[in-house]
Write an enzyme that holds these catalytic residues in place. Structure first.
Site, PDB file in Angstrom:
ATOM      1  CE1 TYR A 163     -16.226  10.388 -15.836  1.00 29.53           C
ATOM      2  CE2 TYR A 163     -15.942  10.653 -14.078  1.00 29.53           C
ATOM      3  CZ  TYR A 163     -16.243   9.836 -14.522  1.00 29.53           C
ATOM      4  OH  TYR A 163     -16.037   8.793 -14.720  1.00 29.53           O
ATOM      5  CG  ASP A 186      -9.522  15.671 -14.720  1.00 33.55           C
ATOM      6  OD1 ASP A 186      -8.999  15.523 -15.956  1.00 33.55           O
ATOM      7  OD2 ASP A 186     -10.019  16.014 -14.482  1.00 33.55           O
ATOM      8  NE  ARG A 246      -2.804   0.578   2.775  1.00 34.48           N
ATOM      9  CZ  ARG A 246      -2.610   0.603   4.331  1.00 34.48           C
ATOM     10  NH1 ARG A 246      -1.307   1.278   4.833  1.00 34.48           N
ATOM     11  NH2 ARG A 246      -2.062  -0.385   5.472  1.00 34.48           N
ATOM     12  CE  LYS A 257     -12.076   7.761 -18.006  1.00 33.51           C
ATOM     13  NZ  LYS A 257     -12.143   9.133 -17.362  1.00 33.51           N
TER      14      LYS A 257
HETATM   15  C1  LIG Z   1     -12.955   9.458 -15.842  1.00 38.63           C
HETATM   16  C2  LIG Z   1     -12.699  10.428 -15.969  1.00 38.63           C
HETATM   17  C3  LIG Z   1     -12.852  10.727 -14.812  1.00 38.63           C
HETATM   18  C4  LIG Z   1     -12.463   9.920 -13.155  1.00 38.63           C
HETATM   19  O1  LIG Z   1     -11.905   8.901 -13.174  1.00 38.63           O
HETATM   20  P1  LIG Z   1     -11.508   7.370 -13.101  1.00 38.63           P
HETATM   21  O2  LIG Z   1     -10.452   7.006 -13.543  1.00 38.63           O
HETATM   22  O3  LIG Z   1     -13.401   6.999 -14.074  1.00 38.63           O
HETATM   23  O4  LIG Z   1     -12.328   7.443 -11.546  1.00 38.63           O
HETATM   24  C5  LIG Z   1     -12.256  12.562 -14.348  1.00 38.63           C
HETATM   25  N1  LIG Z   1     -12.081  13.083 -14.769  1.00 38.63           N
HETATM   26  C6  LIG Z   1     -12.194  13.195 -16.189  1.00 38.63           C
HETATM   27  C7  LIG Z   1     -11.957  14.324 -17.022  1.00 38.63           C
HETATM   28  C8  LIG Z   1     -12.664  12.020 -16.513  1.00 38.63           C
HETATM   29  O5  LIG Z   1     -13.011  12.035 -17.908  1.00 38.63           O
END
Ligand SMILES: *Cc1c(COP(=O)(O)O)cnc(C)c1O
Length: 380
Positions: free
Chosen positions: A98, A170, A46, A195
């Site tokens: 998001y 983000d 962890r 992503k």
């Molecule tokens: C998918 C996404 C998230 C969340 O991420 P997860 O890996 O699904 O928890 C946050 N911000 C954006 C812009 C996203 O596309």
């Protein structure tokens, strides 16, 4: 080192044991100690794992940061950032956000006394009117999901610095191939590595990257104390994904441009949201802070008909109807009923997420095939 070299070599070394070029998947929860407290730098997975560390070093390198942290999901990474705060602290966030981030802020952290302001940031000066003595964090997505708004990172960083407020970006949609927020003055870069960084729709993972050591230590503490880490197998896959990030992104951008142009000229399409168009309200900022415009595109159909939008997404064959984005394969989503269903209809329509809005994650297939697929699904 330039970016295309960093994706492959940044923060990496050959494994000291046998010289393996890729780091081994250290599938272990714990590490032998010769006497209590005496070990080779690893105690418990962890806290640290060598495969995760290799990934975290790569993350730091590609975002021009000094410290990387990998989490079990993008939301786990955001969760760690908000845990820097205290009850009563205020956050100013993008309003076009998001859906899962909005849900985390409003249905989890609000009840612990964190106050969130959701603000349209197309003009960065709008942020300033919400700043109080209690403001501790500015949270920005750019390009935004799914409206592809562009927020001026440099101008926002200036406001954050003036008021001594943390500033997080983000960077999931843009990736460091297109924009590097730490260089523009952000304190924290966050990714859903699920992503583009992973890039192959085969894992769920999150990341944070920072420059400042003290901030990194606070975040490492939360990462270990709250425990939302990712496993070694997924760390390996993400690392493998990152090695081709630059070539994938180049093709995403090329295909995105072609698809955006096709949609913009289609008689049944009302609006196309893509920052590469000169008509995009913040095209000049996009040009300034991004190297290219990416493969994320949203559009609406004339008449704004819900059933028609559903028919289009069902008729597409190469674009798979699915949540998520950023993989090699093209995906299509219907935000109002999928990613943004957790945002009340009234709220989502205010930001443009209307019933006919369709979002594309343009993959790296042949662009002619993608355009032909869209043409048959939309009809003429
Ligand atoms: C998918 C996404 C998230 C969340 O991420 P997860 O890996 O699904 O928890 C946050 N911000 C954006 C812009 C996203 O596309």
């Amino acid at each position: 080192m330039k970016f295309n070299t960093k994706t492959i070599h940044g923060g990496q070394q050959h494994d000291p044991a046998y010289g393996s070029v890729m780091p081994p998947i250290y599938q272990t929860s714990t590490y032998a100690q010769s006497t209590p407290g005496k070990h080779k730098g690893y105690e418990y997975s962890r806290t640290h794992n060598p495969t995760r560390n290799a990934l975290e070093n790569a993350l730091a390198s590609i975002e021009n940061g000094n410290f990387g942290l990998a989490f079990g999901s993008g939301l786990a990474a955001i969760d760690a950032v908000i845990k820097l705060l205290q009850p009563g602290d205020e956050v100013i966030s993008t309003n076009d956000l998001y859906g899962g981030t909005y849900r985390l802020f409003t249905s989890i952290f609000k009840k612990f006394g964190i106050v969130f302001h959701f603000v349209g940031m197309n003009n960065a000066s709008q942020i300033e009117t919400y700043i109080t003595k209690k403001t501790k964090l500015i949270w920005v997505e750019t390009p935004t999901n799914p409206m592809m708004n562009i927020i001026d990172i440099k101008a926002t960083a200036k406001i954050a610095q003036q008021h001594k407020v943390l500033f997080a970006v983000d960077n999931t949609f843009a990736t460091p191939y297109l924009q590097q927020p730490l260089d523009l003055g952000a304190d924290i870069v966050m990714h859903s590595a699920t992503k583009y960084l992973g890039g192959h729709s085969d894992l769920v993972m999150g990341a944070l990257i920072v420059k400042d050591k003290e901030l990194a230590n606070r975040l490492y503490y939360i990462q270990n104390a709250s425990g939302a880490v990712c496993g070694p197998q997924d760390s390996f896959l993400a690392l493998r994904g990152i090695k081709t990030l630059h070539v994938r992104m180049q093709r995403h951008c090329e295909n995105g441009k072609a698809v955006a142009a096709f949609l913009a000229n289609h008689p049944k399409i009302e609006k196309v949201y893509w920052p590469g168009f000169e008509s995009h309200p913040n095209h000049n900022i996009a040009k300034e802070q991004m190297n290219d415009f990416g493969g994320m595109i949203s559009f609406t159909t004339k008449g704004n008909n819900y059933e028609n939008a559903i028919k289009i997404v069902e008729s597409l064959k190469l674009f798979t109807l699915a949540e998520s984005l950023g993989g090699v394969e093209s995906l299509v989503g219907h935000p109002a009923s999928m990613t943004h269903a957790s945002i009340p209809k009234e709220e989502r329509e205010k930001i443009g997420v209307v019933d006919s809005l369709i979002r594309l994650s343009v993959g790296i297939e042949d662009k002619d095939d993608l355009i032909a697929d869209l043409a048959q699904a939309i009809g003429n």
